[in-house]
Motif scaffolding. Structure first.
Motif, PDB file in Angstrom:
ATOM      1  N   GLU A  83      64.925  -5.310  16.164  1.00 19.39           N
ATOM      2  CA  GLU A  83      64.189  -4.204  15.552  1.00 19.39           C
ATOM      3  C   GLU A  83      62.765  -4.622  15.197  1.00 19.39           C
ATOM      4  OE1 GLU A  83      66.729  -3.204  12.286  1.00 19.39           O
ATOM      5  OE2 GLU A  83      68.129  -2.060  13.528  1.00 19.39           O
ATOM      6  N   LEU A  84      62.600  -5.837  14.676  1.00 16.50           N
ATOM      7  CA  LEU A  84      61.269  -6.331  14.328  1.00 16.50           C
ATOM      8  C   LEU A  84      60.397  -6.501  15.572  1.00 16.50           C
ATOM      9  CD1 LEU A  84      62.094  -8.941  11.540  1.00 16.50           C
ATOM     10  CD2 LEU A  84      60.876  -6.765  11.259  1.00 16.50           C
ATOM     11  N   ARG A  85      60.975  -6.996  16.669  1.00 18.92           N
ATOM     12  CA  ARG A  85      60.219  -7.155  17.918  1.00 18.92           C
ATOM     13  C   ARG A  85      59.741  -5.783  18.416  1.00 18.92           C
ATOM     14  NH1 ARG A  85      60.681 -11.915  21.108  1.00 18.92           N
ATOM     15  NH2 ARG A  85      61.924 -13.503  20.057  1.00 18.92           N
ATOM     16  N   GLU A  86      60.627  -4.802  18.353  1.00 19.19           N
ATOM     17  CA  GLU A  86      60.241  -3.460  18.777  1.00 19.19           C
ATOM     18  C   GLU A  86      59.116  -2.924  17.892  1.00 19.19           C
ATOM     19  OE1 GLU A  86      63.607  -0.835  18.990  1.00 19.19           O
ATOM     20  OE2 GLU A  86      64.654  -2.149  20.406  1.00 19.19           O
ATOM     21  N   HIS A  87      59.209  -3.139  16.590  1.00 25.29           N
ATOM     22  CA  HIS A  87      58.184  -2.682  15.657  1.00 25.29           C
ATOM     23  C   HIS A  87      56.854  -3.380  15.934  1.00 25.29           C
ATOM     24  CE1 HIS A  87      56.562  -0.950  12.012  1.00 25.29           C
ATOM     25  NE2 HIS A  87      56.208  -2.164  11.591  1.00 25.29           N
ATOM     26  N   ILE A  88      56.907  -4.700  16.197  1.00 24.09           N
ATOM     27  CA  ILE A  88      55.684  -5.454  16.508  1.00 24.09           C
ATOM     28  C   ILE A  88      55.067  -4.933  17.807  1.00 24.09           C
ATOM     29  CG2 ILE A  88      54.817  -7.722  17.224  1.00 24.09           C
ATOM     30  CD1 ILE A  88      56.831  -8.916  15.176  1.00 24.09           C
ATOM     31  N   ASP A  89      55.923  -4.675  18.801  1.00 26.98           N
ATOM     32  CA  ASP A  89      55.416  -4.139  20.071  1.00 26.98           C
ATOM     33  C   ASP A  89      54.718  -2.797  19.843  1.00 26.98           C
ATOM     34  OD1 ASP A  89      56.238  -6.278  21.564  1.00 26.98           O
ATOM     35  OD2 ASP A  89      58.096  -5.311  22.295  1.00 26.98           O
ATOM     36  N   VAL A  90      55.273  -1.950  18.995  1.00 24.32           N
ATOM     37  CA  VAL A  90      54.663  -0.658  18.693  1.00 24.32           C
ATOM     38  C   VAL A  90      53.311  -0.870  18.019  1.00 24.32           C
ATOM     39  CG1 VAL A  90      54.865   1.429  17.260  1.00 24.32           C
ATOM     40  CG2 VAL A  90      56.815   0.635  18.609  1.00 24.32           C
ATOM     41  N   LEU A  91      53.276  -1.816  17.079  1.00 22.98           N
ATOM     42  CA  LEU A  91      52.016  -2.079  16.366  1.00 22.98           C
ATOM     43  C   LEU A  91      50.949  -2.646  17.294  1.00 22.98           C
ATOM     44  CD1 LEU A  91      53.321  -3.614  13.029  1.00 22.98           C
ATOM     45  CD2 LEU A  91      52.359  -1.338  13.367  1.00 22.98           C
ATOM     46  N   ILE A  92      51.314  -3.550  18.201  1.00 24.09           N
ATOM     47  CA  ILE A  92      50.362  -4.185  19.104  1.00 24.09           C
ATOM     48  C   ILE A  92      49.959  -3.244  20.226  1.00 24.09           C
ATOM     49  CG2 ILE A  92      50.053  -6.029  20.794  1.00 24.09           C
ATOM     50  CD1 ILE A  92      51.752  -7.809  19.002  1.00 24.09           C
ATOM     51  N   ASN A  93      50.910  -2.623  20.852  1.00 21.04           N
ATOM     52  CA  ASN A  93      50.653  -1.815  22.033  1.00 21.04           C
ATOM     53  C   ASN A  93      50.488  -0.331  21.733  1.00 21.04           C
ATOM     54  OD1 ASN A  93      50.954  -4.135  23.627  1.00 21.04           O
ATOM     55  ND2 ASN A  93      53.166  -3.831  23.748  1.00 21.04           N
ATOM     56  N   GLY A  94      50.870   0.056  20.582  1.00 19.04           N
ATOM     57  CA  GLY A  94      50.800   1.464  20.257  1.00 19.04           C
ATOM     58  C   GLY A  94      51.951   2.263  20.819  1.00 19.04           C
ATOM     59  N   ARG A  95      52.914   1.578  21.373  1.00 20.85           N
ATOM     60  CA  ARG A  95      54.086   2.268  21.923  1.00 20.85           C
ATOM     61  C   ARG A  95      55.292   1.334  21.886  1.00 20.85           C
ATOM     62  NH1 ARG A  95      54.611  -0.016  26.898  1.00 20.85           N
ATOM     63  NH2 ARG A  95      52.749  -0.822  27.837  1.00 20.85           N
ATOM     64  N   ALA A  96      56.457   1.857  22.076  1.00 17.70           N
ATOM     65  CA  ALA A  96      57.701   1.067  22.092  1.00 17.70           C
ATOM     66  C   ALA A  96      57.808   0.313  23.402  1.00 17.70           C
ATOM     67  CB  ALA A  96      58.914   1.961  21.910  1.00 17.70           C
ATOM     68  N   SER A  97      58.383  -0.877  23.374  1.00 16.47           N
ATOM     69  CA  SER A  97      58.557  -1.649  24.617  1.00 16.47           C
ATOM     70  C   SER A  97      59.599  -0.988  25.497  1.00 16.47           C
ATOM     71  CB  SER A  97      58.977  -3.093  24.299  1.00 16.47           C
ATOM     72  OG  SER A  97      60.217  -3.077  23.633  1.00 16.47           O
ATOM     73  N   GLU A  98      59.426  -1.157  26.788  1.00 12.90           N
ATOM     74  CA  GLU A  98      60.327  -0.500  27.737  1.00 12.90           C
ATOM     75  C   GLU A  98      61.343  -1.454  28.251  1.00 12.90           C
ATOM     76  OE1 GLU A  98      57.884   1.325  30.656  1.00 12.90           O
ATOM     77  OE2 GLU A  98      56.578   2.162  29.150  1.00 12.90           O
TER      78      GLU A  98
END
Length: 98
Positions: A83-98
């Motif tokens: 969950e934290l990795r997904e949240h970090i990806d959203v913060l960095i990329n502006g979207r959820a990782s695929e």
């Protein structure tokens, strides 16, 4: 052979036989005592080992209980990590990782 020689020889032979009999009895008694002592020592050792095995079995049981609890904690941490990795990806990329 004279009678006195025969009597003297029989006294020597009789004394030697008596001595041998006493030595044999002492050896037999000593051997019996030694075997008894060894059996008692082995019984005591067996009792100690049985107690050690029982203690080890209890320790292994407790480790298994603890291990099961740790497995649950690790599973929860993995979910949290994901969950934290997904949240970090959203913060960095502006979207959820695929």
């Amino acid at each position: 052979m004279e009678l006195s020689s025969l009597v003297g020889a029989s006294e020597i032979v009789g004394g030697a036989l008596l001595f041998m009999g006493l030595v044999y009895r002492q050896i037999k008694t000593g051997a019996r005592d030694a075997w008894r002592e060894e059996a008692e020592a082995q019984t005591a050792k067996s009792d100690r080992l049985a107690a050690d095995v029982a203690e080890l079995i209890e320790e292994v049981r407790l480790f298994r209980v603890e291990n099961e609890g740790l497995r649950g904690e690790v599973a929860a941490l993995r979910i949290e990590n994901s969950e934290l990795r997904e949240h970090i990806d959203v913060l960095i990329n502006g979207r959820a990782s695929e």
